[in-house]
Write an enzyme that holds these catalytic residues in place. Structure first.
Site, short mmCIF file in Angstrom:
data_model
loop_
_atom_site.label_atom_id
_atom_site.label_comp_id
_atom_site.label_asym_id
_atom_site.label_seq_id
_atom_site.Cartn_x
_atom_site.Cartn_y
_atom_site.Cartn_z
N TRP A 10 -1.08 -6.06 -4.71
CA TRP A 10 -2.26 -6.91 -4.51
C TRP A 10 -3.01 -6.58 -3.22
O TRP A 10 -4.08 -7.14 -2.97
CB TRP A 10 -1.85 -8.40 -4.54
CG TRP A 10 -1.36 -8.88 -5.87
CD1 TRP A 10 -1.08 -8.12 -6.98
CD2 TRP A 10 -1.10 -10.24 -6.24
NE1 TRP A 10 -0.65 -8.93 -8.01
CE2 TRP A 10 -0.65 -10.24 -7.58
CE3 TRP A 10 -1.19 -11.47 -5.57
CZ2 TRP A 10 -0.31 -11.41 -8.27
CZ3 TRP A 10 -0.84 -12.64 -6.23
CH2 TRP A 10 -0.41 -12.60 -7.57
N GLU A 167 0.98 8.49 -6.46
CA GLU A 167 -0.38 7.97 -6.41
C GLU A 167 -1.29 9.02 -5.76
O GLU A 167 -1.35 9.10 -4.53
CB GLU A 167 -0.44 6.68 -5.57
CG GLU A 167 0.41 5.55 -6.12
CD GLU A 167 -0.09 4.20 -5.66
OE1 GLU A 167 -0.28 3.34 -6.52
OE2 GLU A 167 -0.32 4.01 -4.45
N GLY A 173 -8.49 3.46 -6.38
CA GLY A 173 -9.67 2.61 -6.19
C GLY A 173 -10.99 3.34 -6.44
O GLY A 173 -12.05 2.82 -6.12
N GLY A 234 -3.32 -1.32 -8.70
CA GLY A 234 -4.08 -1.98 -7.64
C GLY A 234 -5.08 -2.96 -8.22
O GLY A 234 -4.74 -4.07 -8.63
N GLY A 235 -6.32 -2.54 -8.30
CA GLY A 235 -7.41 -3.42 -8.71
C GLY A 235 -7.15 -4.20 -9.99
O GLY A 235 -7.41 -5.41 -10.06
O1 LIG Z 1 -3.11 2.00 -4.70
C1 LIG Z 1 -2.85 1.63 -5.83
C2 LIG Z 1 -1.64 0.83 -6.10
O2 LIG Z 1 -0.77 0.87 -5.03
C3 LIG Z 1 -3.77 1.91 -6.95
O3 LIG Z 1 -4.94 1.20 -6.76
P1 LIG Z 1 -6.03 1.14 -7.95
O4 LIG Z 1 -5.28 0.80 -9.20
O5 LIG Z 1 -6.99 0.09 -7.51
O6 LIG Z 1 -6.64 2.52 -8.02
#
Ligand SMILES: O=C(CO)COP(=O)(O)O
Length: 251
Positions: A10, A167, A173, A234-235
Site C-alpha cells: 500500500w 519488480e 507505477g 502497488g496501485g
Molecule cells: O512497487 C510495486 C509493488 O511493490 C508495484 O507498483 P504498481 O503495481 O503500482 O506498479
C-alpha cells in the site's frame, strides 16, 4: 514451501479510516479458499489495527520496511521486535523505492534480512533492474548482483523464510508491464541462480512474485507462467475490486 502469493504493497497511501474501509471491503470480497496466500502491507501506523481487524481471516499483514538494528537511538525507525510484538511476521525488504529514495544499499539490505530472519520473520525481498540496465542489456548482471549481495550469504535452511519479488523498476507505477515472457525469463533466471548457488530443492521451494503494473487485465497471463508464483501489487492493491480480481487470477 513454494506457493501462490498475492501481496498488496500500500506504500504511503490510506489514512486510518481509509485503511479500515479497504480492509472491510477485502474481507467481504476475497475468496475464502486458501490456494492463494493473501498479504496486505499498510503503512506502519496502521499495522497493529490491521492485524486486529484481520484476525480470524486468511489475510496476512506485512510491514513495508524495518530497521536492521535491534533497537537504540534511531529516530523515526521501527525494529523487528516491534513488528513481531504486534503480530506482524512478514516484512518487505529492498523495495526499489527504498533503494532509490532512501539510499538503501545491498549491504544494508543484507543486514535487514539477517535481522528479520533472526526474529523468525519472513522476508519478501525485492530485486529488479532499471530501464537503463535493460537498454544496456545489463539486466541479468544487475539482478544477479542484487541476489548475491542481498541473499546469497544465507544458509539453505534460512531460505525457507525468503520470498523473492521481481519488480523491474521501469514497470512500477508506470503502466508499463513486463510482458509475461519477460517476467518468465527473469523468474527462471532467478530460480536457476538459486539452484546454482544452493540446490534444486531451495530453488524449487522459493516463491518468486512479479511486481510492476499488475492489473486485473494482465494478472492471469503473467501468473500463468511456470516460474511466476504470484504478484506484489502497488496501485491496484488500493482498490478492493481490482485487488480481489488479481487474487482470483492467481487462484
Ligand atoms: O512497487 C510495486 C509493488 O511493490 C508495484 O507498483 P504498481 O503495481 O503500482 O506498479
Amino acid at each position: 514451501m513454494r506457493h501462490s502469493i498475492v501481496a498488496g504493497n500500500w506504500k504511503m497511501h490510506k489514512t486510518y479510516s481509509e485503511t479500515h474501509t479497504l480492509l472491510d471491503e477485502l474481507i467481504e470480497k476475497l475468496p475464502s479458499g486458501k490456494e492463494v496466500e493473501v498479504i496486505v502491507a499498510p503503512t506502519f501506523v496502521n499495522l497493529a489495527s490491521a492485524v486486529a481487524h484481520l484476525e480470524g481471516t486468511n489475510v496476512q499483514v506485512a510491514a513495508q520496511n524495518m530497521h536492521q538494528a535491534e533497537g537504540g537511538a534511531f529516530t523515526g525507525e521501527i525494529s523487528a521486535q516491534m513488528l513481531t510484538s504486534i503480530g506482524v511476521e512478514t516484512v518487505i525488504i529492498g523495495h526499489s523505492e527504498r533503494r532509490h529514495y532512501f539510499n538503501e544499499t545491498d549491504a544494508v539490505l543484507a543486514d535487514k534480512v539477517n535481522t528479520a530472519l533472526r526474529h523468525n520473520m519472513r522476508v519478501i525481498y525485492c530485486i529488479g533492474e532499471e530501464l537503463k540496465d535493460r537498454e544496456n542489456k545489463q539486466f541479468l548482471n544487475v539482478i544477479f548482483n542484487q541476489l548475491r549481495d542481498g541473499l546469497f550469504h544465507l544458509t539453505k535452511e534460512q531460505w525457507s523464510n525468503i520470498v523473492i519479488a521481481y519488480e523491474p523498476v521501469w514497470a512500477i507505477g508506470t503502466g508499463m508491464t513486463a510482458t509475461p515472457e519477460q517476467a518468465q525469463e527473469i523468474h527462471a533466471f532467478i530460480r536457476q541462480e538459486i539452484d546454482r548457488k544452493y540446490d534444486k530443492s531451495v530453488a524449487e521451494n522459493t516463491s518468486i512474485l512479479y511486481g510492476g503494473s499488475v492489473k486485473p487485465s494482465n494478472a492471469q497471463e503473467i501468473f500463468s507462467k511456470p516460474d511466476v508464483d504470484g504478484g506484489l501489487i502497488g496501485g491496484a492493491a488500493l482498490v478492493a475490486d481490482d485487488f480481489v480480481a488479481i487474487v482470483n487470477a492467481a487462484n
